[in-house]
Write an enzyme that holds these catalytic residues in place. Structure first.
Site, mmCIF file in Angstrom:
data_model
loop_
_atom_site.group_PDB
_atom_site.id
_atom_site.type_symbol
_atom_site.label_atom_id
_atom_site.label_comp_id
_atom_site.label_asym_id
_atom_site.label_seq_id
_atom_site.Cartn_x
_atom_site.Cartn_y
_atom_site.Cartn_z
ATOM 1 N N GLY A 11 0.821 -1.216 0.000
ATOM 2 C CA GLY A 11 0.000 0.000 0.000
ATOM 3 C C GLY A 11 0.850 1.258 0.000
ATOM 4 C CB ALA A 12 4.250 1.718 -0.943
ATOM 5 C CB VAL A 63 -1.948 -7.352 0.577
ATOM 6 C CG1 VAL A 63 -0.748 -6.760 -0.136
ATOM 7 C CG2 VAL A 63 -2.784 -6.274 1.259
ATOM 8 C CG ASN A 89 1.431 1.455 4.839
ATOM 9 O OD1 ASN A 89 1.336 2.225 5.778
ATOM 10 N ND2 ASN A 89 0.867 1.710 3.644
ATOM 11 C CB SER A 141 -3.940 1.771 14.479
ATOM 12 O OG SER A 141 -4.715 2.851 14.959
ATOM 13 C CE1 TYR A 154 -7.450 1.041 10.437
ATOM 14 C CE2 TYR A 154 -7.245 1.843 12.688
ATOM 15 C CZ TYR A 154 -6.771 1.774 11.383
ATOM 16 O OH TYR A 154 -5.617 2.448 11.047
ATOM 17 C CB ALA A 156 -10.956 -6.477 16.139
ATOM 18 C CE LYS A 158 -4.310 -0.850 11.086
ATOM 19 N NZ LYS A 158 -3.238 -1.072 10.100
ATOM 20 C CB ILE A 187 -0.673 9.940 10.409
ATOM 21 C CG1 ILE A 187 -0.035 9.194 11.595
ATOM 22 C CG2 ILE A 187 0.390 10.390 9.403
ATOM 23 C CD1 ILE A 187 0.944 9.968 12.441
#
Ligand code: NAP
Length: 246
Positions: A11-12, A63, A89, A141, A154, A156, A158, A187
């Site tokens: 995911g870059a 992915v 990521n 996160s 999310y 769960a 992370k 961020i």
């Protein structure tokens, strides 16, 4: 300076992943910029790295698809060599209060943010074990550390990433492979830009430093955990969050 390693960042094309890719390329590594849908953004990130004198290649792969992940990692191995640095990521959000969260939105976030991390790690560690060398950084996160209303799926996923990071760190410590997690706070990226203003203000009010961070703040921590300077650090969670989760 350590140079010339093959670094895969999932995911870059944009956001935190793009910042990690640029930082690793600036450290002298050859970076594989994985993307799913954002081809143009991935190509732009690769072009920026090339014009700064670095080496980067783009590679499309969802992915959350295990066969596609195996094929991607095999292609990287054939064309460039074994992945020695892996930054997991890629991530998505489907925020909603638990009362209203749809099962498909719970599953999608677990699949992309947790199960996919397993697929990519599993595909890459064989090559690392052969080389007796590797650095893995999984992006978690603060939601996975302290929870966050509206993010049952999310947080769960992370938190799961943290558990899996520690297990992988234990399994791979004797093979000279370190596995750590970085847990960003708030961020500024497309992910957080999509939040309503009230939600942004609510989160920022919980940040002791009183402001959000930049993708580069996360990339600096990731770069450290991918460098020889962190060789005796494994199984850790480094929060990059202005003090939010302390
Ligand atoms: P972003 O700008 O939305 O970027 C997310 C990236 O993930 C995109 O490049 C996207 O690529 C990729 N991705 C999503 N699903 C994918 C899939 N199935 N296969 C491959 N790539 C996929 O978000 P970001 O803020 O930079 O987030 C990066 C990571 O940091 C995520 O894991 C996120 O959960 C985590 N994080 C962010 C914050 C924050 O405040 N921003 C805080 C804590 C943690 P495509 O567009 O090509 O699909």
């Amino acid at each position: 300076m350590e140079t010339g390693k093959i670094a895969l960042v999932t995911g870059a094309g944009k956001g935190i992943g793009a910042a990690c890719a640029k930082k690793l390329a600036a450290m002298g590594h050859t970076v594989i910029i994985n993307y799913n849908g954002s081809k143009a953004a991935a190509e732009e990130t690769a072009a920026q790295i090339a014009s700064a004198g670095g080496k980067a290649y783009t590679m499309q792969c969802d992915v959350s698809d295990p066969e596609a992940v195996s094929a991607m990692v095999e292609t990287i191995q054939k064309e460039y060599g074994a992945v020695e640095i892996l930054v997991n990521n890629a991530g998505i959000t489907r925020d909603e209060l638990m009362l209203r969260m749809k099962p498909e939105d719970f599953d999608a976030v677990i699949r992309t943010n947790l199960t996919a991390v397993f697929y990519v790690m599993q595909a890459c560690i064989r090559g690392m074990i052969k080389k007796r060398k590797g650095k893995i950084v999984n992006i978690s996160s603060v939601s996975g550390v302290i929870g966050n209303a509206g993010q049952a799926n999310y947080s769960a996923a992370k938190a799961g990433v943290i558990g899996m990071t520690k297990t992988a760190a234990r399994e791979l410590a004797g093979r000279n492979i370190t596995v750590n997690a970085v847990a960003p706070g708030f961020i500024t990226t497309d992910m957080t830009n999509a939040l309503p203003d009230a939600a942004k203000e609510g989160i920022l009010s919980k940040v002791p430093m009183g402001r959000g961070g930049k993708p580069e703040d996360v990339a600096n921590a990731v770069a450290f955990l991918c460098s020889e300077e962190s060789d005796y650090i494994t199984g850790q969670v480094l929060c990059v969050d202005g003090g939010m989760a302390m």
